[in-house]
Design an enzyme around this catalytic site. Sequence first.
Site, mmCIF file in Angstrom:
data_model
loop_
_atom_site.group_PDB
_atom_site.id
_atom_site.type_symbol
_atom_site.label_atom_id
_atom_site.label_comp_id
_atom_site.label_asym_id
_atom_site.label_seq_id
_atom_site.Cartn_x
_atom_site.Cartn_y
_atom_site.Cartn_z
ATOM 1 N N CYS A 277 -23.463 -54.635 32.579
ATOM 2 C CA CYS A 277 -24.222 -54.826 33.823
ATOM 3 C C CYS A 277 -24.550 -56.288 34.097
ATOM 4 O O CYS A 277 -24.938 -56.653 35.205
ATOM 5 C CB CYS A 277 -25.496 -54.005 33.806
ATOM 6 S SG CYS A 277 -26.739 -54.578 32.623
ATOM 7 N N HIS A 314 -43.384 -58.676 34.229
ATOM 8 C CA HIS A 314 -42.222 -57.918 34.692
ATOM 9 C C HIS A 314 -41.063 -58.198 33.745
ATOM 10 O O HIS A 314 -40.720 -59.343 33.470
ATOM 11 C CB HIS A 314 -41.847 -58.345 36.110
ATOM 12 C CG HIS A 314 -40.570 -57.736 36.596
ATOM 13 N ND1 HIS A 314 -40.430 -56.402 36.902
ATOM 14 C CD2 HIS A 314 -39.337 -58.298 36.811
ATOM 15 C CE1 HIS A 314 -39.195 -56.160 37.291
ATOM 16 N NE2 HIS A 314 -38.503 -57.300 37.245
ATOM 17 N N HIS A 317 -35.893 -53.042 34.534
ATOM 18 C CA HIS A 317 -35.936 -51.640 34.934
ATOM 19 C C HIS A 317 -35.259 -50.776 33.870
ATOM 20 O O HIS A 317 -34.482 -51.284 33.052
ATOM 21 C CB HIS A 317 -35.248 -51.431 36.279
ATOM 22 C CG HIS A 317 -35.944 -52.110 37.419
ATOM 23 N ND1 HIS A 317 -35.723 -53.440 37.736
ATOM 24 C CD2 HIS A 317 -36.875 -51.651 38.301
ATOM 25 C CE1 HIS A 317 -36.480 -53.777 38.776
ATOM 26 N NE2 HIS A 317 -37.189 -52.708 39.138
ATOM 27 N N ASP A 321 -28.458 -44.140 32.578
ATOM 28 C CA ASP A 321 -27.007 -44.188 32.375
ATOM 29 C C ASP A 321 -26.633 -44.868 31.061
ATOM 30 O O ASP A 321 -25.549 -45.430 30.917
ATOM 31 C CB ASP A 321 -26.320 -44.896 33.546
ATOM 32 C CG ASP A 321 -26.840 -46.318 33.754
ATOM 33 O OD1 ASP A 321 -27.728 -46.756 32.982
ATOM 34 O OD2 ASP A 321 -26.367 -46.993 34.685
ATOM 35 N N ARG A 330 -31.051 -46.837 29.493
ATOM 36 C CA ARG A 330 -30.635 -48.255 29.502
ATOM 37 C C ARG A 330 -31.789 -49.085 30.030
ATOM 38 O O ARG A 330 -32.107 -49.049 31.204
ATOM 39 C CB ARG A 330 -29.402 -48.459 30.381
ATOM 40 C CG ARG A 330 -29.010 -49.937 30.562
ATOM 41 C CD ARG A 330 -27.671 -50.101 31.261
ATOM 42 N NE ARG A 330 -27.657 -49.513 32.598
ATOM 43 C CZ ARG A 330 -27.929 -50.193 33.731
ATOM 44 N NH1 ARG A 330 -28.258 -51.475 33.676
ATOM 45 N NH2 ARG A 330 -27.869 -49.578 34.902
ATOM 46 N N CYS A 332 -32.693 -52.293 31.180
ATOM 47 C CA CYS A 332 -32.010 -53.476 31.713
ATOM 48 C C CYS A 332 -33.062 -54.567 31.886
ATOM 49 O O CYS A 332 -33.899 -54.500 32.793
ATOM 50 C CB CYS A 332 -31.354 -53.117 33.046
ATOM 51 S SG CYS A 332 -30.380 -54.440 33.764
#
Length: 361
Positions: A277, A314, A317, A321, A330, A332
């Site tokens: 990704c 932050h 996310h 998947d 996952r 990310c």
Amino acid sequence: MKSILILLAVVLGIAVFARSCGDSKKSSEIKKENETIMDSKNVKEVYFAGGCFWGTEHFFQQIRGVVGTEVGYANGNKTNPTYEEVVSHTTGFAETVKVKYDPEQVDLKLLIDLYFKTIDPTSLNQQGNDRGDQYRTGIYSTDKATEAIVKEEVQKLAKNYSKPVVVETIPLKNFYRAEDYHQDYLDKNPGGYCHIEPGLFEMAKNANPLPKAKYQKQDKKVLKEKLTAEQYRVTQENATEMPYQNEYDKEFREGIYVDITTGEPLFVSTDKFESGCGWPSFSKPITKNVIDEKLDRSAGMTRVEVRSKTGDAHLGHVFTDGPKDKGGLRYCINSASLKFIPKAEMEKKGYAEYLPLLEKK
């Protein structure tokens, strides 16, 4: 003295000593907080005789780590004595407080040290205005390990006095619960008689504060100076860094990933995988306790945002998947939200306790 005051308190509802014996509401709140239900294997007990047991119990109830108290009569020569029998000086009992404490929260040595502040340890059979063998001082134990600590600590404290210390340090022979009206007496009767100087209750409340958190949220002004512009933008303004062009996308050495704002460990290399990704991907955090997951409807999408719980930074996310054999998730995560600590540097930088997490399963 105390017997007379019991009668006066019942008949007249004395409030003369209200300030001296603490705020009833606050005391009740502290007691409820301290008496949290705990795993019994973590709780130990020790028995303190320190003069009138009303004040001694109230004192110990203020200390963080004390999870339960009960007043009663200890080390006497009959079964189930009444208060009237105890004050007759014929039964040999001492007014005593059973103290249950969590040794992971409060050290027995601290309890003993604090207890000494409430008594004159050189006075035999007298504390404050109370006289008689039921008001003698003592610390009674139910196991050899506790007894050894008690004896050692009392001998150490005795060096601070010019007169002999007469605090008994012997095993508990027997203990009988006192009548119900004696239990939590100063909570129920804030104007009741108390032989302990009032300032000591406040001292007890502050004597064992919670340890300072190892990792703490930083002020935004501090972070502005500490972080790069991109790190600040990502962690504080919920931005997303460019894919493939970030520091840890292709980082696969052994180590841990910590919150760039607090230093708290969040992810471990054994849970990192190549997702394609363009950002670092993990199958799970070190523990769910270090992150918060929140619904995110920004940018015209519905996603689950991941934030660090302590730093409220932050991170990225989480999606569904991920590899099925790793749980299917996952995480990310933006490289700008993390700092990588290689395995070789973990001990030096204070993360040695996390080294076992790097062992391959």
